[in-house]
Design a protein around this motif. Structure first.
Motif, PDB file in Angstrom:
ATOM      1  N   ASN A  41      29.336  13.895 -64.818  1.00  0.00           N
ATOM      2  CA  ASN A  41      28.816  15.158 -65.329  1.00  0.00           C
ATOM      3  C   ASN A  41      28.163  14.978 -66.679  1.00  0.00           C
ATOM      4  O   ASN A  41      27.131  15.572 -66.962  1.00  0.00           O
ATOM      5  CB  ASN A  41      29.936  16.194 -65.414  1.00  0.00           C
ATOM      6  CG  ASN A  41      30.451  16.588 -64.048  1.00  0.00           C
ATOM      7  OD1 ASN A  41      29.759  16.431 -63.058  1.00  0.00           O
ATOM      8  ND2 ASN A  41      31.670  17.071 -64.004  1.00  0.00           N
ATOM      9  N   THR A  42      28.737  14.139 -67.526  1.00  0.00           N
ATOM     10  CA  THR A  42      28.194  13.904 -68.850  1.00  0.00           C
ATOM     11  C   THR A  42      26.861  13.178 -68.761  1.00  0.00           C
ATOM     12  O   THR A  42      25.911  13.541 -69.454  1.00  0.00           O
ATOM     13  CB  THR A  42      29.184  13.087 -69.699  1.00  0.00           C
ATOM     14  OG1 THR A  42      30.427  13.784 -69.741  1.00  0.00           O
ATOM     15  CG2 THR A  42      28.675  12.896 -71.097  1.00  0.00           C
ATOM     16  N   ALA A  43      26.769  12.169 -67.920  1.00  0.00           N
ATOM     17  CA  ALA A  43      25.524  11.415 -67.783  1.00  0.00           C
ATOM     18  C   ALA A  43      24.413  12.306 -67.241  1.00  0.00           C
ATOM     19  O   ALA A  43      23.301  12.320 -67.783  1.00  0.00           O
ATOM     20  CB  ALA A  43      25.731  10.205 -66.869  1.00  0.00           C
ATOM     21  N   ALA A  44      24.710  13.065 -66.205  1.00  0.00           N
ATOM     22  CA  ALA A  44      23.702  13.943 -65.615  1.00  0.00           C
ATOM     23  C   ALA A  44      23.271  15.015 -66.616  1.00  0.00           C
ATOM     24  O   ALA A  44      22.072  15.312 -66.740  1.00  0.00           O
ATOM     25  CB  ALA A  44      24.242  14.591 -64.347  1.00  0.00           C
ATOM     26  N   GLU A  58      13.950   7.661 -73.380  1.00  0.00           N
ATOM     27  CA  GLU A  58      15.407   7.610 -73.464  1.00  0.00           C
ATOM     28  C   GLU A  58      16.047   8.052 -72.152  1.00  0.00           C
ATOM     29  O   GLU A  58      17.031   7.478 -71.708  1.00  0.00           O
ATOM     30  CB  GLU A  58      15.918   8.493 -74.611  1.00  0.00           C
ATOM     31  CG  GLU A  58      15.534   8.006 -75.995  1.00  0.00           C
ATOM     32  CD  GLU A  58      14.193   8.552 -76.465  1.00  0.00           C
ATOM     33  OE1 GLU A  58      13.446   9.126 -75.647  1.00  0.00           O
ATOM     34  OE2 GLU A  58      13.894   8.408 -77.656  1.00  0.00           O
ATOM     35  N   ALA A  59      15.470   9.072 -71.534  1.00  0.00           N
ATOM     36  CA  ALA A  59      16.000   9.556 -70.259  1.00  0.00           C
ATOM     37  C   ALA A  59      15.867   8.485 -69.174  1.00  0.00           C
ATOM     38  O   ALA A  59      16.793   8.293 -68.382  1.00  0.00           O
ATOM     39  CB  ALA A  59      15.268  10.828 -69.830  1.00  0.00           C
ATOM     40  N   GLU A  60      14.739   7.778 -69.153  1.00  0.00           N
ATOM     41  CA  GLU A  60      14.544   6.723 -68.152  1.00  0.00           C
ATOM     42  C   GLU A  60      15.569   5.608 -68.320  1.00  0.00           C
ATOM     43  O   GLU A  60      16.107   5.091 -67.338  1.00  0.00           O
ATOM     44  CB  GLU A  60      13.123   6.169 -68.236  1.00  0.00           C
ATOM     45  CG  GLU A  60      12.077   7.130 -67.713  1.00  0.00           C
ATOM     46  CD  GLU A  60      10.658   6.629 -67.909  1.00  0.00           C
ATOM     47  OE1 GLU A  60      10.445   5.649 -68.646  1.00  0.00           O
ATOM     48  OE2 GLU A  60       9.757   7.248 -67.312  1.00  0.00           O
ATOM     49  N   VAL A  61      15.864   5.235 -69.572  1.00  0.00           N
ATOM     50  CA  VAL A  61      16.861   4.194 -69.823  1.00  0.00           C
ATOM     51  C   VAL A  61      18.232   4.662 -69.354  1.00  0.00           C
ATOM     52  O   VAL A  61      18.958   3.923 -68.682  1.00  0.00           O
ATOM     53  CB  VAL A  61      16.891   3.826 -71.330  1.00  0.00           C
ATOM     54  CG1 VAL A  61      18.082   2.942 -71.663  1.00  0.00           C
ATOM     55  CG2 VAL A  61      15.591   3.151 -71.730  1.00  0.00           C
ATOM     56  N   LEU A  62      18.584   5.891 -69.683  1.00  0.00           N
ATOM     57  CA  LEU A  62      19.879   6.434 -69.274  1.00  0.00           C
ATOM     58  C   LEU A  62      19.976   6.559 -67.758  1.00  0.00           C
ATOM     59  O   LEU A  62      21.028   6.299 -67.174  1.00  0.00           O
ATOM     60  CB  LEU A  62      20.131   7.788 -69.940  1.00  0.00           C
ATOM     61  CG  LEU A  62      21.519   8.383 -69.769  1.00  0.00           C
ATOM     62  CD1 LEU A  62      22.606   7.418 -70.221  1.00  0.00           C
ATOM     63  CD2 LEU A  62      21.629   9.684 -70.549  1.00  0.00           C
ATOM     64  N   SER A  73      23.458   8.849 -57.960  1.00  0.00           N
ATOM     65  CA  SER A  73      22.975   8.146 -56.771  1.00  0.00           C
ATOM     66  C   SER A  73      21.555   7.643 -56.994  1.00  0.00           C
ATOM     67  O   SER A  73      20.822   8.142 -57.855  1.00  0.00           O
ATOM     68  CB  SER A  73      23.004   9.081 -55.559  1.00  0.00           C
ATOM     69  OG  SER A  73      22.053  10.116 -55.724  1.00  0.00           O
ATOM     70  N   ARG A  74      21.166   6.674 -56.208  1.00  0.00           N
ATOM     71  CA  ARG A  74      19.804   6.126 -56.326  1.00  0.00           C
ATOM     72  C   ARG A  74      18.756   7.187 -55.963  1.00  0.00           C
ATOM     73  O   ARG A  74      17.691   7.229 -56.554  1.00  0.00           O
ATOM     74  CB  ARG A  74      19.656   4.907 -55.433  1.00  0.00           C
ATOM     75  CG  ARG A  74      20.570   3.767 -55.838  1.00  0.00           C
ATOM     76  CD  ARG A  74      19.982   2.410 -55.492  1.00  0.00           C
ATOM     77  NE  ARG A  74      20.893   1.322 -55.745  1.00  0.00           N
ATOM     78  CZ  ARG A  74      21.122   0.802 -56.943  1.00  0.00           C
ATOM     79  NH1 ARG A  74      20.541   1.302 -57.980  1.00  0.00           N
ATOM     80  NH2 ARG A  74      21.962  -0.199 -57.098  1.00  0.00           N
ATOM     81  N   GLU A  75      19.079   8.046 -54.994  1.00  0.00           N
ATOM     82  CA  GLU A  75      18.152   9.109 -54.600  1.00  0.00           C
ATOM     83  C   GLU A  75      17.949  10.095 -55.748  1.00  0.00           C
ATOM     84  O   GLU A  75      16.835  10.513 -56.028  1.00  0.00           O
ATOM     85  CB  GLU A  75      18.661   9.859 -53.362  1.00  0.00           C
ATOM     86  CG  GLU A  75      18.739   9.025 -52.099  1.00  0.00           C
ATOM     87  CD  GLU A  75      19.989   8.160 -52.031  1.00  0.00           C
ATOM     88  OE1 GLU A  75      20.977   8.442 -52.738  1.00  0.00           O
ATOM     89  OE2 GLU A  75      19.973   7.168 -51.286  1.00  0.00           O
ATOM     90  N   HIS A  76      19.054  10.444 -56.404  1.00  0.00           N
ATOM     91  CA  HIS A  76      18.969  11.365 -57.536  1.00  0.00           C
ATOM     92  C   HIS A  76      18.190  10.717 -58.683  1.00  0.00           C
ATOM     93  O   HIS A  76      17.376  11.378 -59.343  1.00  0.00           O
ATOM     94  CB  HIS A  76      20.369  11.783 -57.991  1.00  0.00           C
ATOM     95  CG  HIS A  76      20.371  12.870 -59.005  1.00  0.00           C
ATOM     96  ND1 HIS A  76      21.053  12.773 -60.179  1.00  0.00           N
ATOM     97  CD2 HIS A  76      19.758  14.084 -59.029  1.00  0.00           C
ATOM     98  CE1 HIS A  76      20.859  13.875 -60.891  1.00  0.00           C
ATOM     99  NE2 HIS A  76      20.082  14.682 -60.214  1.00  0.00           N
TER     100      HIS A  76
END
Length: 153
Positions: A41-44, A58-62, A73-76
């Motif tokens: 939940n924190t990561a999302a 920064e979002a792409e790295v995270l 998930s990889r799809e998300h």
């Protein structure tokens, strides 16, 4: 009457902690499972916050780290990266055919969809009118569909 009120208040006060304690114990998750779901939940949430702020790198790295760690998930992750690419697209990157549309807002060529949406949401019409900002947004979002239709707005 006063005694009855005190008696009722006493039952309420005595009964409340016991009920709350039992319900907490029943619904409690194992600690490891709770930590994993909190991390997910924190990561999302952090990714969504970075995207909303326009901090796409920064979002792409995270996203990459969270996907590799199994937090999303990889799809998300693919969906989020697609959203970032769309938000980071500049109006000048749409096909030239669409740039020749009537009343094309050429002053917005160097602005991304994210910046255009911020102008619309903030009612900042210093660079372009509301109609021009909406047109720019539509051109970026619907460029593939418009090209299939033959470039008609």
């Amino acid at each position: 009457m006063y005694a009855r009120c005190l008696l009722v208040m006493g039952f309420v006060l005595i009964g409340t902690p016991a009920c709350r304690h039992t319900s907490v114990g029943i619904h409690e998750e194992p600690a490891a499972q709770r930590e994993t779901s909190d991390a997910c939940n924190t990561a999302a949430a952090r990714i969504q916050a970075l995207i909303a702020q326009g901090q796409f790198a920064e979002a792409e790295v995270l996203i990459a780290e969270a996907s590799a760690g199994g937090l999303i998930s990889r799809e998300h992750a693919a969906r989020l990266l697609n959203d970032i690419a769309r938000l980071n697209m500049r109006l000048g990157q749409i096909p030239a055919t669409l740039q020749r549309a009537k009343d094309f807002p050429s002053q917005l060529r160097e602005y991304t969809l994210h910046e255009i949406e911020r102008m619309l949401n903030g009612k900042d019409f210093s660079l372009a009118t509301q109609a021009q900002l909406k047109m720019a947004k539509k051109l970026i979002l619907e460029a593939p569909r418009l090209m299939e239709k033959g470039g008609d707005l």
